[in-house]
Design an enzyme around this catalytic site. Structure first.
Site, PDB file in Angstrom:
ATOM      1  CG  ASP A  36      -2.233   0.677   1.025  1.00  8.67           C
ATOM      2  OD1 ASP A  36      -2.215   1.905   0.823  1.00  8.67           O
ATOM      3  OD2 ASP A  36      -3.278   0.018   1.059  1.00  8.67           O
ATOM      4  CG  HIS A  63      -5.649   3.494   0.931  1.00  8.35           C
ATOM      5  ND1 HIS A  63      -5.049   2.276   0.720  1.00  8.35           N
ATOM      6  CD2 HIS A  63      -6.970   3.304   0.726  1.00  8.35           C
ATOM      7  CE1 HIS A  63      -5.968   1.386   0.385  1.00  8.35           C
ATOM      8  NE2 HIS A  63      -7.141   1.979   0.392  1.00  8.35           N
ATOM      9  CB  SER A 119      -9.747  -0.130   0.948  1.00 14.14           C
ATOM     10  OG  SER A 119      -8.987  -0.045  -0.218  1.00 14.14           O
TER      11      SER A 119
END
Length: 436
Positions: A196, A225, A377
């Site tokens: 990520d 994120h 996610s």
């Protein structure tokens, strides 16, 4: 009236048969999305005013297939904002400009390709996965698509693909990236890996977890994120708990704040590193199209005993499969709301293995704060964390069956990880992070 109904049935059957035939005769389509027949959007009623003339049926069904293959608009916009560092493939998926990836290029094929004017940009050996990837630049004055087409016509004995971008695209509150992320030292053998953005290990939710990270698109940078996903994997702070609180985590940052971050070659290198470090479970809350290099890397990792968990994506129930969640044996995770109903925007299909909380809940945010998240996610890392402490079979056995009885394409085998849903108000969450 009976004649009209029979006519409608005829056209429906004919359209379905044409869809199957077109898919069988369309190698580019099948190469892009395997199993598309399982996820073609439902045909609208055919008959009466809605029934196309026979001459238009082929064009009509081709339109359905072409639409299913198209990249979501949010991903296509990445190329327009990249200052020409990104291009798009024929289906609109963002790719690194002027880069073609060849897997395990042989000596004879190498000579043929170089003689045709292609230039080797770089070559990378992924030792843990046993893969060599060669990145080529097209011959002068030849577009990327033309160069790909010529390579395919040359029939070189090697797999070729675009260098696709995998993206957690979407709206985000505040800046998606912060400063440089400290590499850290791993004092124990890590049991979880994350591909990520970089994370902020000083966040209260992560303070109790050993974390080390490495950048594959430049130095690792803290990202909103990756931080939210990491907190839902190993975080613990007050009432907040991830899927495996306090577990050691290795983070591979494949973005580095770069417009070309998230490339297939970068993702493969990150996975190779995690495999070399002995990580047994890896979470990838990213999406992209089918890509030969990433598919090969994941298959090799799985053969070495690594479990890959991925988010199925948020492009709607009729969307074509997204990857890596749709690769064979990858554990695909969808998300449910606080009322245990699937997110309307979540993907559906045989790639859905589990459901987990993914909305109406808190996750870690930059500057030590908290945010409210929504998306598949944020469901995948919960399942990844849980799989470090139990088996997939046990997790499936204990799952809460939702939707139709038994496994289904909406909820998979059922809901797990409900204990990792933290009420946003309980931690003072502000804003909303809505990504893949």
């Amino acid at each position: 009236m009976e004649d009209l109904k029979m006519g409608e049935q005829f056209w429906r059957v004919l359209a379905a048969l044409l869809t199957v035939v077109l898919m069988a005769l369309s190698p580019p389509a099948m190469a892009q999305i395997p199993g598309l027949s399982r996820s073609i959007p439902s045909l609208p009623p055919l008959g009466g005013d809605g029934m196309p003339p026979l001459a238009d049926t082929d064009r009509y069904v081709r339109g359905i297939v072409d639409e299913a293959l198209q990249a979501p608009r949010r991903l296509t916009r990445l190329a327009r904002r990249s200052d020409r560092r990104l291009d798009v493939d024929p289906n609109g998926w963002p790719v690194v400009a002027r880069e073609i990836v060849v897997i395990d290029l042989g000596t004879r094929a190498r000579a043929t390709i170089l003689a045709a004017g292609y230039v080797i940009v770089r070559e990378e050996r992924l030792e843990a996965l046993g893969i060599t990837s060669t990145v080529l630049a097209p011959p002068r004055r030849m577009s990327l698509d033309e160069a790909m087409e010529m390579l395919e016509q040359m029939n070189v004995e090697a797999s070729i693909s675009y260098n696709h971008i995998h993206a957690p695209a979407g709206a985000i509150a505040g800046s998606p990236y912060g400063g440089l992320a400290p590499a850290g030292v791993m004092p124990v053998r890590p049991r979880l890996g994350l591909i990520d953005s970089g994370v902020d290990p000083s966040h209260p939710a992560l303070a109790g977890s050993p974390i080390a990270q490495r950048g594959f698109a430049g130095p690792p940078r803290m990202g909103a994120h990756g931080l939210a996903v990491a907190s839902l994997m190993v975080g613990q702070s007050g009432s907040f708990r991830g899927g495996a609180p306090g577990e050691a985590l290795l983070v591979a940052d494949i973005y580095g704040g770069q417009s070309t971050g998230g490339a297939s070659t970068t993702l493969a290198r990150a996975l190779d590193w995690l495999v070399s470090e002995g990580v047994p479970v890896v979470n990838i809350s990213l999406v992209g199209p089918r890509n030969a290099l990433v598919e090969r890397a994941i298959a090799r990792a799985q053969a070495l005993g690594v479990t890959i968990v991925a988010a199925v994506g948020n492009d709607g129930p009729a969307a074509a499969p997204l990857y890596p969640a749709s690769y064979p044996a990858v554990i695909g995770v969808t998300a449910v709301t606080g009322r245990n109903s699937v997110l309307p925007e979540a993907a559906r299909g045989p790639q859905v293995d589990f459901s987990a909380p993914g909305a109406d809940m808190a996750a870690a945010a930059q500057a030590g704060g908290w945010t409210t998240v929504r998306g598949t996610s944020f469901a995948a890392p919960i399942v990844a964390g849980m799989l470090t402490r139990t088996t997939r079979a046990t997790l499936a056995r204990d799952a809460l069956d939702l939707g139709l009885p038994g496994p289904d394409p909406v909820y998979g085998v059922g809901l797990v990880g409900s204990a990792s849903r933290t009420e946003p108000r309980s931690v003072g969450a502000r804003g909303r992070l809505r990504l893949q």
